[in-house]
Design a protein around this motif. Structure first.
Motif, short mmCIF file in Angstrom:
data_model
loop_
_atom_site.label_atom_id
_atom_site.label_comp_id
_atom_site.label_asym_id
_atom_site.label_seq_id
_atom_site.Cartn_x
_atom_site.Cartn_y
_atom_site.Cartn_z
N THR A 1 -59.92 86.58 -48.27
CA THR A 1 -58.64 86.92 -48.87
C THR A 1 -58.68 88.39 -49.27
OG1 THR A 1 -59.25 86.44 -51.16
CG2 THR A 1 -58.55 84.56 -49.80
N ASP A 2 -57.60 88.86 -49.85
CA ASP A 2 -57.56 90.26 -50.28
C ASP A 2 -58.50 90.53 -51.45
OD1 ASP A 2 -55.69 90.78 -48.36
OD2 ASP A 2 -53.96 90.57 -49.71
N THR A 3 -58.95 89.48 -52.12
CA THR A 3 -59.78 89.67 -53.31
C THR A 3 -61.20 89.12 -53.19
OG1 THR A 3 -58.80 87.64 -54.21
CG2 THR A 3 -57.82 89.74 -54.89
N GLY A 4 -61.52 88.49 -52.06
CA GLY A 4 -62.86 87.95 -51.93
C GLY A 4 -62.97 86.93 -50.82
N VAL A 5 -63.82 85.93 -51.04
CA VAL A 5 -64.09 84.90 -50.04
C VAL A 5 -64.12 83.55 -50.74
CG1 VAL A 5 -65.77 84.05 -48.34
CG2 VAL A 5 -65.49 86.51 -48.69
N TYR A 6 -63.61 82.51 -50.07
CA TYR A 6 -63.77 81.17 -50.63
C TYR A 6 -64.09 80.18 -49.54
CZ TYR A 6 -59.18 79.24 -49.16
OH TYR A 6 -58.12 78.76 -48.44
N ALA A 7 -64.71 79.07 -49.94
CA ALA A 7 -64.99 77.95 -49.03
C ALA A 7 -64.65 76.67 -49.76
CB ALA A 7 -66.46 77.95 -48.61
N TYR A 8 -63.97 75.77 -49.07
CA TYR A 8 -63.56 74.49 -49.66
C TYR A 8 -64.06 73.36 -48.77
CZ TYR A 8 -60.56 70.73 -51.44
OH TYR A 8 -60.11 69.55 -51.97
N GLY A 9 -64.70 72.34 -49.37
CA GLY A 9 -65.24 71.20 -48.64
C GLY A 9 -66.72 71.45 -48.33
N PRO A 10 -67.36 70.55 -47.56
CA PRO A 10 -66.80 69.38 -46.89
C PRO A 10 -66.82 68.11 -47.74
CG PRO A 10 -69.05 69.68 -46.20
CD PRO A 10 -68.75 70.79 -47.16
N HIS A 11 -67.08 68.24 -49.04
CA HIS A 11 -66.97 67.10 -49.95
C HIS A 11 -65.74 67.30 -50.83
CE1 HIS A 11 -70.95 65.62 -48.96
NE2 HIS A 11 -71.48 66.78 -49.26
N PRO A 12 -65.11 66.25 -51.29
CA PRO A 12 -64.03 66.41 -52.25
C PRO A 12 -64.54 67.12 -53.51
CG PRO A 12 -64.07 64.17 -51.39
CD PRO A 12 -65.32 64.83 -50.91
N GLY A 13 -63.86 68.16 -53.93
CA GLY A 13 -64.24 68.85 -55.15
C GLY A 13 -65.26 69.95 -54.97
N ARG A 14 -65.76 70.17 -53.75
CA ARG A 14 -66.74 71.24 -53.55
C ARG A 14 -66.01 72.54 -53.27
NH1 ARG A 14 -72.24 71.40 -49.84
NH2 ARG A 14 -72.74 73.59 -50.29
N ILE A 15 -66.28 73.56 -54.07
CA ILE A 15 -65.61 74.85 -53.96
C ILE A 15 -66.60 75.98 -54.17
CG2 ILE A 15 -64.96 74.87 -56.41
CD1 ILE A 15 -62.64 76.12 -53.62
N LEU A 16 -66.43 77.05 -53.41
CA LEU A 16 -67.21 78.27 -53.57
C LEU A 16 -66.26 79.45 -53.54
CD1 LEU A 16 -70.51 79.32 -51.84
CD2 LEU A 16 -68.55 80.84 -51.74
N VAL A 17 -66.42 80.38 -54.48
CA VAL A 17 -65.64 81.61 -54.46
C VAL A 17 -66.56 82.79 -54.75
CG1 VAL A 17 -63.44 80.57 -55.10
CG2 VAL A 17 -64.99 81.34 -56.89
N ALA A 18 -66.29 83.93 -54.13
CA ALA A 18 -67.09 85.14 -54.35
C ALA A 18 -66.16 86.33 -54.50
CB ALA A 18 -68.04 85.37 -53.18
N GLU A 19 -66.43 87.13 -55.53
CA GLU A 19 -65.67 88.35 -55.79
C GLU A 19 -66.62 89.55 -55.77
OE1 GLU A 19 -62.34 87.72 -58.89
OE2 GLU A 19 -63.96 86.35 -59.50
N PHE A 20 -66.15 90.66 -55.24
CA PHE A 20 -66.98 91.86 -55.11
C PHE A 20 -66.76 92.78 -56.30
CE2 PHE A 20 -67.12 89.94 -51.06
CZ PHE A 20 -68.29 90.37 -50.45
N ASP A 21 -67.18 92.30 -57.46
CA ASP A 21 -66.98 93.06 -58.69
C ASP A 21 -68.29 93.24 -59.46
OD1 ASP A 21 -67.31 90.43 -59.35
OD2 ASP A 21 -65.57 90.29 -60.69
N GLY A 22 -69.41 93.23 -58.75
CA GLY A 22 -70.70 93.41 -59.40
C GLY A 22 -71.34 92.09 -59.76
N ALA A 23 -72.55 92.19 -60.30
CA ALA A 23 -73.33 91.00 -60.65
C ALA A 23 -72.71 90.28 -61.84
CB ALA A 23 -74.76 91.40 -60.98
N PRO A 24 -72.98 88.97 -61.98
CA PRO A 24 -72.49 88.23 -63.14
C PRO A 24 -73.01 88.85 -64.43
CG PRO A 24 -73.39 86.72 -61.49
CD PRO A 24 -73.75 88.10 -61.05
#
Length: 533
Positions: free
Chosen positions: A249-272
């Motif tokens: 996306t314009d703000t990062g990357v996401y992945a949804y699935g392959p299990h119900p409720g499994r989500i991953l998101v990544a933003e390029f704004d430095g380390a946590p």
């Protein structure tokens, strides 16, 4: 009142363990202490115990970490488990996961969403279509009979390894924290919050923030992080507009699935800013909405973790009596699930070499080949994950490169190249020897008696395969009966006359015609001097 002590000796046919028990202290001596009871530490313990080594695993967690992590095993890992007789357990885990995948696909289809695509992994979120890959590629054909056994979660994998370790007699201690150690030159004194253990060797499998690595003084150079990412299993609502799979996306990357409720998101704004505090539903919800642009609600979290793309590697994997394996030796972003598999490869490579050293038959320099063989593989994985980060960045230059990679991945040659790299089937070691099989994972020959080569590696010993009923070849193995199995067999679809396979399943020597040099040199190179010399 003086402290009372009782000395007890536990023994079997392969080792003895002396335990000194007091009212308020405990001192023991074992051959090897493994710091960290995750998959890498447990795999190493299994390999050591198969060779008759007394090993104690120290793990600070009382239970298996439920945090969502790796969800697949690559070909070298599957091969290693297959060669140790763990195929039925892999199949059971795979079948359970496939049922869950099917349930998720049915749920999405019923709600008007797309079914899960037939993909064979991804590179930086660029998904590979299984139908595009050349399944007749020789490298992939070699592993085809193992099918989809890689669909196993890290928790499932760790559970089966712990069961196997305990069945073999490994001393697995949960709820015990390593607090420090001292390398005495001829051993290691290991301090824990439950007492002291002395050992011949200490192996740090204690993760990316390894106390063993830090205290031993290993150099750990690398590159700085640039992302904050979340991976979670959560109760989500408003997901109808989320697309299954990986998406930029314009703000990062996401992945949804392959299990119900499994989500991953990544933003390029430095380390946590803080990786120690638990991820809250509000924090995860805000990140998901920023990256996806969808008003997803997060009602509850089953498990969640923050991660980044810090990429570092120890310059060496051994200092004196202390060694590193897994994330203690190398860290990187988890995209593509390379970390778990890289660590298991370390454990399988190190296990037999350390065991040979403990048992006294290791040839000179054998333990040094651990770093020599595994460091280049780790270096490749770090660059592979860095490349994925590069094409995920939300800037115009990165998106232009991503478009080129996506185009290549949509074509047969490109998809096949990426698939072979992701699967790990390309891996080989630079070993001495002329035959093209040397340094490669051994082919899983099908023998006339119905067995396969992997069936003869369950005990973790080296294997010399005689395919021409050659008495002279078998005589060369005299004196190695304590560390080598000799198999006389016939096999179709091969021009090999003989094959020497190391305990880790890699080819040390091979011959195709009678003029080929015998295995004597290579037996000595990898298995040391025969008994009686």
């Amino acid at each position: 009142m003086p402290t009372l002590y009782l000395l007890k000796t536990f023994s079997d046919s392969t080792f003895s363990l002396d335990v000194l028990i007091g009212e308020d202290d405990m001192t023991e001596h074992v051959d090897v202490v493994v710091a960290g009871g995750g998959p890498v530490g447990l795999m190493l313990a299994v390999e050591l115990r198969l060779a008759g080594v007394a090993v104690t695993v120290l793990e600070r967690r009382t239970d298996i970490d439920p945090t969502i992590k790796a969800g697949s095993l690559n070909s070298p890992t599957i091969q290693a488990l297959y060669r140790r007789g763990m195929l039925p357990e892999l199949e059971a885990a795979r079948d359970e996961n496939m049922r869950q995948f099917a349930a998720f696909a049915a749920q999405r289809s019923g709600g008007g969403g797309p079914a899960i695509p037939r993909f064979a992994g991804h590179f930086g979120g660029v998904m590979l279509d299984r139908d595009t890959i050349d399944q007749d590629d020789p490298v992939l054909v070699e592993q085809a009979h193992l099918g989809t056994l890689g669909l196993v979660s890290q928790q499932q994998f760790e559970s089966m390894l712990e069961r196997r370790a305990r069945d073999l007699g490994v001393d697995v201690r949960r709820g015990v924290t390593l607090t420090g150690f001292h390398d005495t030159g001829d051993g290691v004194t290991v301090d824990t919050d439950s007492g002291t253990v002395t050992a011949g060797w200490l192996v740090g499998c204690d993760g990316g923030r390894s106390l063993v690595r830090k205290q031993a003084g290993f150099d750990f150079p690398g590159t700085a992080p640039e992302i904050t990412a979340y991976q979670a299993m959560a109760t989500l609502r408003g997901t109808e507009a989320l697309e299954v799979g990986w998406h930029v996306t314009d703000t990062g990357v996401y992945a949804y699935g392959p299990h119900p409720g499994r989500i991953l998101v990544a933003e390029f704004d430095g380390a946590p800013r803080d990786r120690t505090e638990p991820v809250t539903p509000a924090e995860l919800q805000a990140a998901v909405r920023r990256v996806t642009g969808v008003d997803v609600g997060v009602d509850a979290i089953t498990s969640a973790t923050r991660f980044t793309d810090n990429a570092r590697q120890a310059t060496e994997y051994r200092k004196g009596r202390v060694l590193l394996a897994g994330d203690a030796a190398h860290v990187h972003s988890p995209f593509g699930g390379q970390g778990l598999n890289l660590g298991v490869g370390d454990a399988v490579n190190l296990g037999w070499k350390l065991a040979a050293t403990v048992r006294g038959w290791a040839p000179d320099g054998l333990l040094d080949t651990y770093t020599a063989e595994r460091h280049p593989v780790g270096e490749w994985v770090l660059d592979w994950t860095r490349a994925q980060i590069a094409i995920m960045r939300p800037d115009p230059h990165a998106r232009a490169i991503r478009a080129v990679v996506a185009d290549l991945a949509s074509r047969g040659d490109g998809a096949t190249y990426l698939a072979t790299r992701i699967s790990g089937v390309w891996q080989r070691y630079d070993l001495p020897g002329e035959h093209p099989l040397v340094g490669r994972s051994a082919p899983d020959l099908a023998f006339a008696d119905g067995s396969r080569l992997a069936d003869h590696l369950h005990d973790g010993r080296a294997l010399l395969v005689d395919l021409r009923d050659d008495a002279g070849l078998r005589r060369s193995a005299d004196g190695y009966a304590d560390r080598l199995t000799v198999l006389t067999a016939t096999a179709d679809d091969t021009d090999l006359r003989a094959l020497l396979v190391r305990p880790d399943g890699y080819v040390a020597w091979a011959a195709t015609d009678a003029a080929d040099t015998g295995p004597d040199k290579y037996l000595g190179l990898w298995l040391g001097a025969p008994v009686g010399d």
